[in-house]
Design a protein around this motif. Structure first.
Motif, PDB file in Angstrom:
ATOM      1  N   ALA A 696      43.915  30.450  50.638  1.00 43.23           N
ATOM      2  CA  ALA A 696      43.479  29.822  49.431  1.00 43.23           C
ATOM      3  C   ALA A 696      43.404  28.419  49.458  1.00 43.23           C
ATOM      4  CB  ALA A 696      44.321  30.327  48.037  1.00 43.23           C
ATOM      5  N   LYS A 697      43.561  27.700  50.619  1.00 40.71           N
ATOM      6  CA  LYS A 697      43.448  26.382  50.785  1.00 40.71           C
ATOM      7  C   LYS A 697      44.369  25.567  49.815  1.00 40.71           C
ATOM      8  CE  LYS A 697      38.725  27.047  52.562  1.00 40.71           C
ATOM      9  NZ  LYS A 697      39.059  27.361  53.670  1.00 40.71           N
ATOM     10  N   GLY A 698      45.615  26.059  49.450  1.00 38.21           N
ATOM     11  CA  GLY A 698      46.406  25.410  48.551  1.00 38.21           C
ATOM     12  C   GLY A 698      47.829  25.182  48.796  1.00 38.21           C
ATOM     13  N   ASN A 703      50.823  27.527  42.003  1.00 37.07           N
ATOM     14  CA  ASN A 703      49.467  27.305  41.276  1.00 37.07           C
ATOM     15  C   ASN A 703      48.733  28.285  42.099  1.00 37.07           C
ATOM     16  OD1 ASN A 703      48.125  25.962  39.392  1.00 37.07           O
ATOM     17  ND2 ASN A 703      46.770  25.282  41.083  1.00 37.07           N
ATOM     18  N   VAL A 704      48.824  28.209  43.486  1.00 38.08           N
ATOM     19  CA  VAL A 704      47.590  29.128  44.147  1.00 38.08           C
ATOM     20  C   VAL A 704      47.948  30.789  43.779  1.00 38.08           C
ATOM     21  CG1 VAL A 704      47.110  30.326  46.449  1.00 38.08           C
ATOM     22  CG2 VAL A 704      47.442  27.782  46.059  1.00 38.08           C
ATOM     23  N   VAL A 707      45.945  30.543  40.064  1.00 42.77           N
ATOM     24  CA  VAL A 707      44.540  30.582  39.989  1.00 42.77           C
ATOM     25  C   VAL A 707      43.754  31.434  41.147  1.00 42.77           C
ATOM     26  CG1 VAL A 707      44.554  28.527  39.280  1.00 42.77           C
ATOM     27  CG2 VAL A 707      44.467  28.673  41.519  1.00 42.77           C
ATOM     28  N   ASP A 708      44.567  31.889  42.061  1.00 44.02           N
ATOM     29  CA  ASP A 708      43.873  32.829  43.145  1.00 44.02           C
ATOM     30  C   ASP A 708      44.223  34.035  43.456  1.00 44.02           C
ATOM     31  OD1 ASP A 708      42.621  33.679  45.620  1.00 44.02           O
ATOM     32  OD2 ASP A 708      42.094  31.531  46.013  1.00 44.02           O
ATOM     33  N   GLY A 711      44.950  35.542  40.218  1.00 46.54           N
ATOM     34  CA  GLY A 711      44.005  34.843  39.372  1.00 46.54           C
ATOM     35  C   GLY A 711      43.642  36.090  38.033  1.00 46.54           C
ATOM     36  N   PHE A 712      43.476  37.063  38.397  1.00 45.92           N
ATOM     37  CA  PHE A 712      42.836  38.065  37.119  1.00 45.92           C
ATOM     38  C   PHE A 712      43.610  38.254  36.009  1.00 45.92           C
ATOM     39  CE2 PHE A 712      40.729  42.032  35.969  1.00 45.92           C
ATOM     40  CZ  PHE A 712      39.550  41.518  35.720  1.00 45.92           C
ATOM     41  N   THR A 714      45.808  35.628  35.200  1.00 46.34           N
ATOM     42  CA  THR A 714      45.660  34.670  34.483  1.00 46.34           C
ATOM     43  C   THR A 714      44.489  34.786  33.548  1.00 46.34           C
ATOM     44  OG1 THR A 714      46.391  33.381  36.382  1.00 46.34           O
ATOM     45  CG2 THR A 714      45.397  32.090  34.533  1.00 46.34           C
ATOM     46  N   MET A 715      43.402  35.194  34.080  1.00 47.52           N
ATOM     47  CA  MET A 715      42.198  35.347  33.156  1.00 47.52           C
ATOM     48  C   MET A 715      42.653  36.190  31.864  1.00 47.52           C
ATOM     49  SD  MET A 715      38.976  34.818  33.803  1.00 47.52           S
ATOM     50  CE  MET A 715      37.871  34.861  32.479  1.00 47.52           C
TER      51      MET A 715
ATOM     52  N   GLY B  28      47.359  20.042  40.729  1.00 46.85           N
ATOM     53  CA  GLY B  28      47.823  21.349  40.944  1.00 46.85           C
ATOM     54  C   GLY B  28      47.830  22.139  42.336  1.00 46.85           C
ATOM     55  N   HIS B  29      46.607  21.855  42.993  1.00 48.83           N
ATOM     56  CA  HIS B  29      46.492  22.782  44.082  1.00 48.83           C
ATOM     57  C   HIS B  29      47.705  22.353  45.229  1.00 48.83           C
ATOM     58  CE1 HIS B  29      44.195  26.346  44.805  1.00 48.83           C
ATOM     59  NE2 HIS B  29      43.903  25.947  46.142  1.00 48.83           N
ATOM     60  N   TYR B  30      47.768  21.392  45.484  1.00 47.96           N
ATOM     61  CA  TYR B  30      48.963  20.879  46.599  1.00 47.96           C
ATOM     62  C   TYR B  30      49.908  20.431  45.949  1.00 47.96           C
ATOM     63  CZ  TYR B  30      44.452  20.623  48.894  1.00 47.96           C
ATOM     64  OH  TYR B  30      43.078  20.844  49.450  1.00 47.96           O
ATOM     65  N   GLY B  33      51.749  21.041  39.590  1.00 44.92           N
ATOM     66  CA  GLY B  33      51.088  20.643  38.379  1.00 44.92           C
ATOM     67  C   GLY B  33      50.196  21.800  38.147  1.00 44.92           C
ATOM     68  N   MET B  93      36.318  36.946  41.931  1.00 49.12           N
ATOM     69  CA  MET B  93      37.377  36.125  42.080  1.00 49.12           C
ATOM     70  C   MET B  93      37.703  35.438  43.531  1.00 49.12           C
ATOM     71  SD  MET B  93      39.817  36.129  39.074  1.00 49.12           S
ATOM     72  CE  MET B  93      40.104  34.733  39.307  1.00 49.12           C
ATOM     73  N   TRP B  97      34.581  27.701  48.589  1.00 46.45           N
ATOM     74  CA  TRP B  97      35.002  26.309  48.835  1.00 46.45           C
ATOM     75  C   TRP B  97      33.923  25.433  49.631  1.00 46.45           C
ATOM     76  CZ3 TRP B  97      39.567  24.213  46.911  1.00 46.45           C
ATOM     77  CH2 TRP B  97      40.428  25.449  46.612  1.00 46.45           C
ATOM     78  N   LYS B 107      39.559  18.834  48.100  1.00 51.06           N
ATOM     79  CA  LYS B 107      38.531  20.012  48.437  1.00 51.06           C
ATOM     80  C   LYS B 107      38.160  20.645  47.143  1.00 51.06           C
ATOM     81  CE  LYS B 107      39.173  22.145  53.041  1.00 51.06           C
ATOM     82  NZ  LYS B 107      38.524  21.010  53.499  1.00 51.06           N
ATOM     83  N   ALA B 111      38.543  27.720  42.641  1.00 49.57           N
ATOM     84  CA  ALA B 111      39.809  27.656  42.244  1.00 49.57           C
ATOM     85  C   ALA B 111      39.866  26.615  41.152  1.00 49.57           C
ATOM     86  CB  ALA B 111      41.075  27.935  42.963  1.00 49.57           C
ATOM     87  N   PHE B 114      38.389  27.292  37.922  1.00 45.25           N
ATOM     88  CA  PHE B 114      39.283  28.353  37.096  1.00 45.25           C
ATOM     89  C   PHE B 114      40.028  27.606  36.371  1.00 45.25           C
ATOM     90  CE2 PHE B 114      42.270  31.635  36.803  1.00 45.25           C
ATOM     91  CZ  PHE B 114      41.612  32.587  36.108  1.00 45.25           C
ATOM     92  N   ASP B 115      40.846  26.944  37.183  1.00 44.45           N
ATOM     93  CA  ASP B 115      41.911  25.813  36.701  1.00 44.45           C
ATOM     94  C   ASP B 115      41.486  24.989  35.525  1.00 44.45           C
ATOM     95  OD1 ASP B 115      44.565  26.220  36.920  1.00 44.45           O
ATOM     96  OD2 ASP B 115      44.923  24.422  38.633  1.00 44.45           O
TER      97      ASP B 115
END
Lengths: 741, 137
Positions: A696-698, A703-704, A707-708, A711-712, A714-715, B28-30, B33, B93, B97, B107, B111, B114-115
């Protein structure tokens, strides 16, 4: 311009007719789309001869009913809604008879129950309509649940949800450990849907629906769904004698019970309702005999019955529409004003009674042929069939002939001529009854020859109007003579109806209603006890319940270890924060002002944020911090205008609350300590931690997940929050303005 | 509340806090947050402003009713969820990227959108509820 809705069933009828030739040549058409392949649920449709017969019945009678309705309910404000429900029903019914997947079949089955509910309660301003609709939905819904159980169980036993593939494991249906349950669920489903004794009582109630609905759903098609399912599963259960014996008994009881009941009804639709139940009983009875001849008889009788019963219902509807009553004791002599209608009615009545040369005669022939060659006690079976048929002759004549003969009573007043649709539609059906009767080879080539030989090793009987003088002809004659005699000698009256009403307290309907009342009272009691509207009561019930659960758990299985070394390793800053927590809690509990209590709660929340920070959960701390701020603001806003703090609860209540609160807190703490001692399941945590960046590149795992990975969730959560906000807004803002009060 | 200090400081704090909330959303992603907490911070910023200057002043700054932020947020989140189905034909979902790094933002992926949707929904909900309640008491 309402007739254009009829184009739907007509075009469907034409569409399905194009398959007729192929199906007659033994072809089977499959339509397959994957839906949830991992669960074995697919949109798997299969058009074989049995399915085609039913689709043609559904769309054919559907076309006539749609056209008829355009005049019958002309100008009705909710006509379009009616057509929508009727179309939903038709689609569901087609889906039901063509589904080859038991679970999609279940979905369509439920859809027919639900559309039937809306159609019965179409006149929803009448209490009786609503009540009948609820009874019908309850009974058929119960059957629907049983069908689901049957489908799942059969799927588990055979390893497939495809009905045609289930045939490959015959042992599941014949002599498996759970075959008894299969039978129970299947019969519960089909007998409720097809109004067999003792579940029949919803059907007379369903006659509260507008007449086109009674015609279409409650005599010609929907109630035959159960029959369809029984026929569909006959090859599966071929080697299981119980399958046939139960049907024989239930069908026999139903047909006799319903046939006798027709004597005591004065409402035309009431008579038709019971004669429909009787006919359904005959069909089940015939399948129960379990020979090829009897199943052919059942299939022919389905067509025969659909034709004459739909016709009689439409005739009744027109009489009701024109004369304004359906009371058989008041109706007579209508032939003078409604001549074409009377012709339709009389032909249908003749077919219903089985007079030659209508198709009803053929049907009755086949019934006697089947009972005479039945496996168990042909004499008894034939006697039962003869008695039932005598009453059916009576019922048919009463509805189709009685209103038209004799002298027109003046009480009815002037009667207008109906629109031509209102007599032409029943006429088409009556004409078909006559046509098929005159040319039995048509029935044979269209239906019987091409229904899959349901039972192996036997041929279906030959259809003809004239078989020569034999026992069957004699029985037919006896039936007709006695039926006519009954018609001339027995006059239905309100006294007789009232007399039978007295013993109805012991009928299945009364028992079911008493059960429903009891159920309602119990649920009222439970609701009043547990959900009395005071939030404090809800909170207390939840806490007490959880305390009991935790308490039992800890009592049975105490695994609490507190190590002194860990307690000693607390830092001074942690100790300070814990002390702050303790003080703020005590402050909140013992303060005399609301605002300070809220402030105390706020301090408690902030100190918890500090704990989160100490133990490396900055995300949680940030969120908790913001949430606490907002909560305090909300509380202040709400409580700002409330009166001064009052001590409303007395001492005992406060002590009780204190006990509940402390015991809950204690047990919760114990449970948490226990959880900390266990080795938590690392699988998910590790997976998230390892894959957060690669997948998920996070780098922020929390947080990943939000949102990933999840994520559903959260939706859905933000949707729920949105609904909550709309709720608050609606509750507080949408009050009546002054001039609207 | 009529406090000169709070009045003045809240006007300065509002843009700063909103900017901070966007910062929290983007990082937030890294780092700690994300959309949820970012939304809460932005909501608090507006509420602080409303406390100091009155609800009507805040409404003037917002221009639209905060309730409208809810469907906007839901729409952004839904679009970012179904985007993979439309663009690459992958299931609902799936993360999409953009390969190259973008200055400041880092990046960019579905997501993040979405955030952002979550952010708007949270701001909308908090402000709707609190504004509604404070107007009706």
């Amino acid at each position: 311009m309402t007739w254009f809705a009829s184009l739907l069933p007509i075009s469907l009828f034409i569409y399905f007719s194009t398959f007729a030739k192929g199906v007659m040549n033994g072809e089977i058409f499959n339509f397959f789309t994957s839906w949830v392949p991992s669960l074995g649920i697919n949109l798997d449709f299969r058009l074989d001869n049995l399915a085609l017969l039913f689709t043609l019945l559904i769309t054919g009678i559907g076309s006539i009913v749609f056209l008829y309705t355009s005049q019958y309910l002309k100008g009705h404000p909710k006509l379009m809604r009616f057509y929508v429900f009727l179309s939903v029903f038709m689609g569901a019914m087609i889906g039901l008879v063509t589904s080859n997947n038991i679970l999609t079949l279940f979905i369509f089955w439920e859809l027919t129950s639900i559309s039937s509910f809306f159609l019965i309660s179409f006149n929803n301003t009448e209490k009786a309509s609503r009540k009948s609709a609820i009874i019908a939905l309850t009974i058929t819904g119960l059957g629907g649940l049983a069908l689901l159980a049957f489908g799942v169980l059969a799927g588990q036993m055979t390893g497939t949800y495809s009905i045609s593939e289930m045939l490959q494991s015959p042992e599941a249906f014949a002599s498996h450990e759970y075959t008894g349950y299969l039978l129970l669920f299947l019969f519960l489903a089909t007998f409720t849907k097809s109004a067999q004794f003792p579940f029949h009582f919803w059907l007379p109630g369903a006659m509260k629906a507008p007449t086109p609905v009674s015609t279409y759903l409650h005599s010609a098609t929907m109630v035959k769904a159960g029959i369809y399912l029984l026929l569909r599963f006959t090859p599966h259960f071929e080697a299981n004698p119980q399958y046939f014996n139960i049907m024989l008994i239930v069908g026999g009881v139903t047909m006799l019970y319903a046939a006798i009941n027709t004597l005591f009804k004065t409402d035309l639709k009431g008579i038709l309702a019971y004669s429909t139940i009787g006919a359904l009983g005959i069909i089940v009875f015939l399948i129960g005999i379990g020979t090829s001849a009897s199943i052919t008889a059942a299939i022919v009788f389905i067509v025969v019955h659909a034709l004459y019963k739909a016709s009689l219902f439409l005739v009744t509807g027109t009489i009701d529409h024109q004369a304004g009553t359906r009371d058989i004791t008041q109706l007579a002599g209508l032939r003078k004003v409604l001549l074409p209608l009377s012709i339709a009615g009389i032909i249908a009545a003749l077919s219903s009674g089985g007079f030659p040369p209508t198709v009803g005669f053929l049907g009755k022939d086949l019934i006697y042929e089947a009972t005479l060659h039945g496996s168990i006690s042909p004499a008894l079976l034939t006697t039962l069939a003869v008695i039932t048929n005598i009453f059916m002759v009576f019922a048919g004549l009463l509805v189709g002939v009685k209103p038209f003969t004799g002298k027109l009573p003046e009480a009815l007043g002037p009667i207008k001529k109906p629109h031509f649709i209102l007599w032409f539609m029943p006429m088409i059906l009556a004409a078909l009854s006559l046509l098929f009767g005159l040319f039995p080879s048509m029935v044979q080539s269209l239906f019987t020859n091409n229904i899959t030989p349901l039972l192996t090793g036997e041929n279906s009987p030959h259809l003809a109007i004239w078989h020569g003088f034999n026992l069957i002809l004699l029985l037919s004659g006896i039936t007709l003579v006695f039926g006519l005699g009954l018609y001339f000698l027995w006059k239905p009256s309100h006294q007789k109806e009232d007399a039978i009403a007295k013993i109805e307290g012991y009928a299945p309907k009364a028992i079911a209603l008493q059960f429903a009342n009891l159920f309602q009272k119990t649920s009222y009691f439970l609701t009043r006890t547990f959900q009395n509207g005071y939030l404090r009561r809800y909170v207390m019930i939840i806490l007490v319940l959880l305390t009991i659960v935790f308490g039992i758990h800890i009592f049975i299985n105490p695994r609490i270890f507190l190590s002194l070394t860990e307690i000693k390793s607390l830092n001074w800053n942690e100790i300070v924060v814990l002390l702050m927590m303790l003080i703020s809690i005590l402050f909140t509990v013992f303060t005399k002002s609301r605002l300070t209590a809220i402030a105390g709660m706020g301090v408690l929340g902030y100190t918890m944020c500090l704990i989160f920070i100490f133990y490396g959960a900055p995300d949680l701390a940030m969120t908790q911090f913001s949430i606490d701020t907002l909560t305090v603001i909300l509380f202040v806003l709400v409580l700002y205008r409330l009166p001064k703090y009052l001590n409303l609860s007395n001492k005992t209540n406060r002590i009780r609350d204190a006990i509940v609160a402390t015991s809950f807190g204690t047990f919760l703490a114990f449970t948490i300590i226990e959880i900390m001692n266990e080795n938590p399941v690392k699988g998910v945590t590790q997976y998230y931690a390892e894959n957060a960046y690669t997948l998920a590149k996070g780098k922020n795992v929390v947080n990943v997940i939000l949102v990933d990975f999840r994520g559903f969730d959260t939706m859905i959560e933000i949707s729920v929050l949105a609904i909550a906000a709309i709720g608050v807004f609606g509750l507080l803002k949408l009050y009546l303005k002054k001039h609207e009060k | 509340m009529n406090s000169l200090i709070l009045n003045t400081i809240s006007k300065t704090l509002l843009p700063l806090l909103v900017l901070f909330s966007v910062f929290v959303l983007l990082r937030g992603h890294y780092l700690p947050g994300g959309g949820f907490v970012g939304g809460l911070i932005a909501a608090i910023a507006f509420i602080l402003h409303a406390f100091a200057n009155g609800l009507n002043e805040t409404k003037k700054i917002l221009r639209i009713h905060p309730g409208f932020l809810i469907p906007i947020g839901l729409l952004i989140a839904t679009l970012s969820a179904i985007a993979p189905m439309i663009i690459t034909g992958e299931p609902l979902m799936t993360g999409l990227w953009y390969e190259k790094d973008i200055p400041i933002l880092g990046k960019i992926g579905s997501a993040l959108f979405f955030d952002a949707g979550v952010y708007f929904v949270v701001v909308g909900i908090c402000l709707t509820i609190i504004f509604t309640i404070s107007e009706s008491v």
